[in-house]
Design a protein around this motif. Sequence first.
Motif, PDB file in Angstrom:
ATOM      1  N   VAL A 142      17.616  32.578 -19.663  1.00 51.75           N
ATOM      2  CA  VAL A 142      18.269  33.721 -20.296  1.00 51.75           C
ATOM      3  C   VAL A 142      18.957  34.507 -19.183  1.00 51.75           C
ATOM      4  CG1 VAL A 142      17.991  35.762 -21.745  1.00 51.75           C
ATOM      5  CG2 VAL A 142      16.466  33.798 -22.052  1.00 51.75           C
ATOM      6  N   PHE A 143      20.262  34.423 -19.127  1.00 48.83           N
ATOM      7  CA  PHE A 143      21.002  35.063 -18.049  1.00 48.83           C
ATOM      8  C   PHE A 143      21.219  36.548 -18.329  1.00 48.83           C
ATOM      9  CE2 PHE A 143      22.622  30.602 -17.730  1.00 48.83           C
ATOM     10  CZ  PHE A 143      22.119  30.343 -16.468  1.00 48.83           C
ATOM     11  N   ARG A 144      21.377  37.289 -17.245  1.00 51.19           N
ATOM     12  CA  ARG A 144      21.821  38.686 -17.270  1.00 51.19           C
ATOM     13  C   ARG A 144      20.894  39.552 -18.129  1.00 51.19           C
ATOM     14  NH1 ARG A 144      28.368  38.045 -16.761  1.00 51.19           N
ATOM     15  NH2 ARG A 144      28.308  40.287 -17.018  1.00 51.19           N
ATOM     16  N   THR A 145      19.778  39.939 -17.517  1.00 48.90           N
ATOM     17  CA  THR A 145      18.755  40.713 -18.231  1.00 48.90           C
ATOM     18  C   THR A 145      18.414  42.020 -17.513  1.00 48.90           C
ATOM     19  OG1 THR A 145      16.970  39.487 -17.126  1.00 48.90           O
ATOM     20  CG2 THR A 145      17.738  38.622 -19.242  1.00 48.90           C
ATOM     21  N   ALA A 146      19.387  42.638 -16.895  1.00 48.21           N
ATOM     22  CA  ALA A 146      19.179  43.960 -16.283  1.00 48.21           C
ATOM     23  C   ALA A 146      20.397  44.823 -16.596  1.00 48.21           C
ATOM     24  CB  ALA A 146      18.956  43.861 -14.779  1.00 48.21           C
ATOM     25  N   ALA A 147      20.588  45.097 -17.869  1.00 53.11           N
ATOM     26  CA  ALA A 147      21.822  45.778 -18.292  1.00 53.11           C
ATOM     27  C   ALA A 147      21.528  46.907 -19.272  1.00 53.11           C
ATOM     28  CB  ALA A 147      22.788  44.766 -18.912  1.00 53.11           C
ATOM     29  N   ASP A 148      20.588  47.749 -18.921  1.00 47.95           N
ATOM     30  CA  ASP A 148      20.331  48.960 -19.701  1.00 47.95           C
ATOM     31  C   ASP A 148      21.220  50.064 -19.130  1.00 47.95           C
ATOM     32  OD1 ASP A 148      19.308  51.327 -20.862  1.00 47.95           O
ATOM     33  OD2 ASP A 148      17.304  50.453 -21.024  1.00 47.95           O
ATOM     34  N   PRO A 149      22.103  50.650 -19.936  1.00 50.78           N
ATOM     35  CA  PRO A 149      22.994  51.701 -19.412  1.00 50.78           C
ATOM     36  C   PRO A 149      22.259  52.851 -18.748  1.00 50.78           C
ATOM     37  CG  PRO A 149      23.757  50.954 -21.550  1.00 50.78           C
ATOM     38  CD  PRO A 149      22.424  50.296 -21.324  1.00 50.78           C
ATOM     39  N   ARG A 150      20.988  53.049 -19.079  1.00 51.93           N
ATOM     40  CA  ARG A 150      20.224  54.138 -18.456  1.00 51.93           C
ATOM     41  C   ARG A 150      19.986  53.893 -16.972  1.00 51.93           C
ATOM     42  NH1 ARG A 150      15.665  54.399 -23.172  1.00 51.93           N
ATOM     43  NH2 ARG A 150      15.910  52.135 -22.914  1.00 51.93           N
ATOM     44  N   PHE A 151      20.161  52.666 -16.528  1.00 51.91           N
ATOM     45  CA  PHE A 151      19.993  52.386 -15.104  1.00 51.91           C
ATOM     46  C   PHE A 151      21.045  53.106 -14.258  1.00 51.91           C
ATOM     47  CE2 PHE A 151      18.113  47.944 -16.172  1.00 51.91           C
ATOM     48  CZ  PHE A 151      16.878  48.509 -16.387  1.00 51.91           C
ATOM     49  N   VAL A 152      22.230  53.312 -14.817  1.00 47.24           N
ATOM     50  CA  VAL A 152      23.319  53.885 -14.015  1.00 47.24           C
ATOM     51  C   VAL A 152      23.865  55.193 -14.575  1.00 47.24           C
ATOM     52  CG1 VAL A 152      24.019  51.653 -13.058  1.00 47.24           C
ATOM     53  CG2 VAL A 152      25.034  52.426 -15.206  1.00 47.24           C
ATOM     54  N   ASP A 153      23.623  55.481 -15.847  1.00 49.42           N
ATOM     55  CA  ASP A 153      24.073  56.734 -16.447  1.00 49.42           C
ATOM     56  C   ASP A 153      22.853  57.637 -16.602  1.00 49.42           C
ATOM     57  OD1 ASP A 153      25.070  58.846 -17.917  1.00 49.42           O
ATOM     58  OD2 ASP A 153      26.221  57.588 -19.306  1.00 49.42           O
ATOM     59  N   LEU A 154      22.697  58.567 -15.677  1.00 46.77           N
ATOM     60  CA  LEU A 154      21.503  59.407 -15.651  1.00 46.77           C
ATOM     61  C   LEU A 154      21.542  60.520 -16.677  1.00 46.77           C
ATOM     62  CD1 LEU A 154      20.849  59.627 -11.796  1.00 46.77           C
ATOM     63  CD2 LEU A 154      20.151  57.886 -13.452  1.00 46.77           C
ATOM     64  N   THR A 155      22.657  60.645 -17.428  1.00 48.35           N
ATOM     65  CA  THR A 155      22.695  61.607 -18.530  1.00 48.35           C
ATOM     66  C   THR A 155      21.998  61.055 -19.769  1.00 48.35           C
ATOM     67  OG1 THR A 155      24.804  60.826 -19.468  1.00 48.35           O
ATOM     68  CG2 THR A 155      24.922  62.429 -17.675  1.00 48.35           C
ATOM     69  N   LEU A 156      21.743  59.759 -19.787  1.00 47.94           N
ATOM     70  CA  LEU A 156      21.039  59.126 -20.896  1.00 47.94           C
ATOM     71  C   LEU A 156      19.541  59.176 -20.619  1.00 47.94           C
ATOM     72  CD1 LEU A 156      23.282  55.933 -21.240  1.00 47.94           C
ATOM     73  CD2 LEU A 156      23.488  58.090 -22.511  1.00 47.94           C
ATOM     74  N   ASP A 157      18.780  59.669 -21.585  1.00 48.78           N
ATOM     75  CA  ASP A 157      17.329  59.762 -21.394  1.00 48.78           C
ATOM     76  C   ASP A 157      17.016  60.424 -20.055  1.00 48.78           C
ATOM     77  OD1 ASP A 157      14.828  59.359 -22.470  1.00 48.78           O
ATOM     78  OD2 ASP A 157      15.091  57.209 -22.736  1.00 48.78           O
ATOM     79  N   PRO A 158      17.520  61.647 -19.835  1.00 48.45           N
ATOM     80  CA  PRO A 158      17.455  62.276 -18.512  1.00 48.45           C
ATOM     81  C   PRO A 158      16.032  62.456 -17.991  1.00 48.45           C
ATOM     82  CG  PRO A 158      18.104  63.861 -20.188  1.00 48.45           C
ATOM     83  CD  PRO A 158      18.147  62.519 -20.842  1.00 48.45           C
ATOM     84  N   SER A 159      15.908  62.290 -16.664  1.00 47.65           N
ATOM     85  CA  SER A 159      14.635  62.456 -15.972  1.00 47.65           C
ATOM     86  C   SER A 159      14.944  62.777 -14.514  1.00 47.65           C
ATOM     87  CB  SER A 159      13.794  61.176 -16.087  1.00 47.65           C
ATOM     88  OG  SER A 159      14.409  60.104 -15.402  1.00 47.65           O
ATOM     89  N   ASP A 160      13.937  62.701 -13.664  1.00 49.70           N
ATOM     90  CA  ASP A 160      14.121  62.965 -12.236  1.00 49.70           C
ATOM     91  C   ASP A 160      14.507  61.706 -11.455  1.00 49.70           C
ATOM     92  OD1 ASP A 160      13.237  65.547 -12.799  1.00 49.70           O
ATOM     93  OD2 ASP A 160      11.155  65.045 -12.349  1.00 49.70           O
ATOM     94  N   ARG A 161      14.784  60.621 -12.124  1.00 54.83           N
ATOM     95  CA  ARG A 161      15.008  59.333 -11.472  1.00 54.83           C
ATOM     96  C   ARG A 161      16.332  59.279 -10.728  1.00 54.83           C
ATOM     97  NH1 ARG A 161      16.557  58.690 -16.845  1.00 54.83           N
ATOM     98  NH2 ARG A 161      18.522  57.586 -17.204  1.00 54.83           N
ATOM     99  N   LYS A 162      16.402  58.299  -9.823  1.00 60.08           N
ATOM    100  CA  LYS A 162      17.655  57.933  -9.189  1.00 60.08           C
ATOM    101  C   LYS A 162      18.235  56.725  -9.914  1.00 60.08           C
ATOM    102  CE  LYS A 162      16.156  59.516  -4.617  1.00 60.08           C
ATOM    103  NZ  LYS A 162      15.879  59.125  -3.204  1.00 60.08           N
ATOM    104  N   GLY A 163      19.501  56.423  -9.659  1.00 57.32           N
ATOM    105  CA  GLY A 163      20.123  55.273 -10.298  1.00 57.32           C
ATOM    106  C   GLY A 163      19.574  53.961  -9.769  1.00 57.32           C
ATOM    107  N   GLY A 164      19.761  52.900 -10.554  1.00 60.18           N
ATOM    108  CA  GLY A 164      19.290  51.580 -10.161  1.00 60.18           C
ATOM    109  C   GLY A 164      17.994  51.222 -10.841  1.00 60.18           C
TER     110      GLY A 164
END
Length: 378
Positions: free
Chosen positions: A247-269
């Motif tokens: 199953v190719f390409r399984t790390a594509a949740d927009p929350r990984f790079v858009d920190l306005t989605l489901d906001p928290s104290d996290r960094k991108g990535g």
Amino acid sequence: MGATFGRLVAIDVKPGSAADSQSGLNLLKPTIYGRLAAERCGKEVAFVVIHPSSNFFGHYLLGPLERRGRAILALNTRFAGNDATLTMERCIQDLGAGVAFLRAEGYRRIVLLGNSGGGSLAAFYQSQAERLTITDTPDGRPIELSKEDLPPVDGLAMCAAHPGRAQVLTDWLDPSVTDETDMLAADPALDMYHPKNGPPYDRAWLERYRAAQRARNERITDWALARIRGFDASPDPDGPKDAAFLVFRTAADPRFVDLTLDPSDRKGGTTRGSARASNYGTLHTGRICSLRSWLSQWSVRLSRADGPKCLAQTSVPVLSVLYSADTVVFPSQVAQWAQAAKGRAREYTLKGATHHMVGQPQLLDELADVLVGFAAER
């Protein structure tokens, strides 16, 4: 040299299928292993930390809990390090063997620590321990589970726990994939890493994106079911019964790079660094699996290990801990545990905690104190 905690324990478990392990010895005498950290600990409480496939022998809570006089068993399933043929139904049987071991050791109360992917496993386990309903795996094969296999526990502590492997994989699936046999075949209109799409991401685009992720999961499920039906219909006793696939390409949740989605104290990535690099990674979530395993652990339609749904079928006290700087488990996911517990959940936020809590000893101590306090409550 790093510190080591506890003694190694070997626990015999019931045989599964011929695909459970690449080790012929372990198939003949299936055994799971745990590390019990219990020096100078009483028998009042024991914690169990487990994950469907990760090796938790070096889990960060072993030392902090043992130093507080609380025993903890870091337990691995038979699928540790290799989830290609994992079935969640077999995982709860393995967890039950660990719980039975602790009961035989004399521990009076047992609390499951559902950390990360272990959260849905813990909830799935307790729901079946309280009311056993499963007689087969999602591909229709019978599985022998008994109440004796699944002794119930006394509490569930969800620490940075996501709602389940199928739910998370669906959120992470790259819906731009146009050919399941070609990692590079993609529709740029649905590629979250294409600069024209964001971040930030348009909300209407996100709705299309999420729908396409679900559709991709469903397509793989339909394909897996069709192949299994073909295998099962064959009169050849030595013919194929299952098949591995990628199953190719399984790390594509927009929350990984858009920190306005489901906001928290996290960094991108992600926990592995760049989300885009992880998406192309040789080894990533759900990358290698078998048809039958897909249905049990990754199919959002058929997997029974939906953590919040399972938790709603339990009656024990629940602790739900949010790690506020977690890059892969998000606040809306953690909130599902308290919602499902229907008033039984105590909630706690570990401010600044990352997913693996590397280099955060003060937060580790804080978490250990919270867990000890929770386990002491009646």
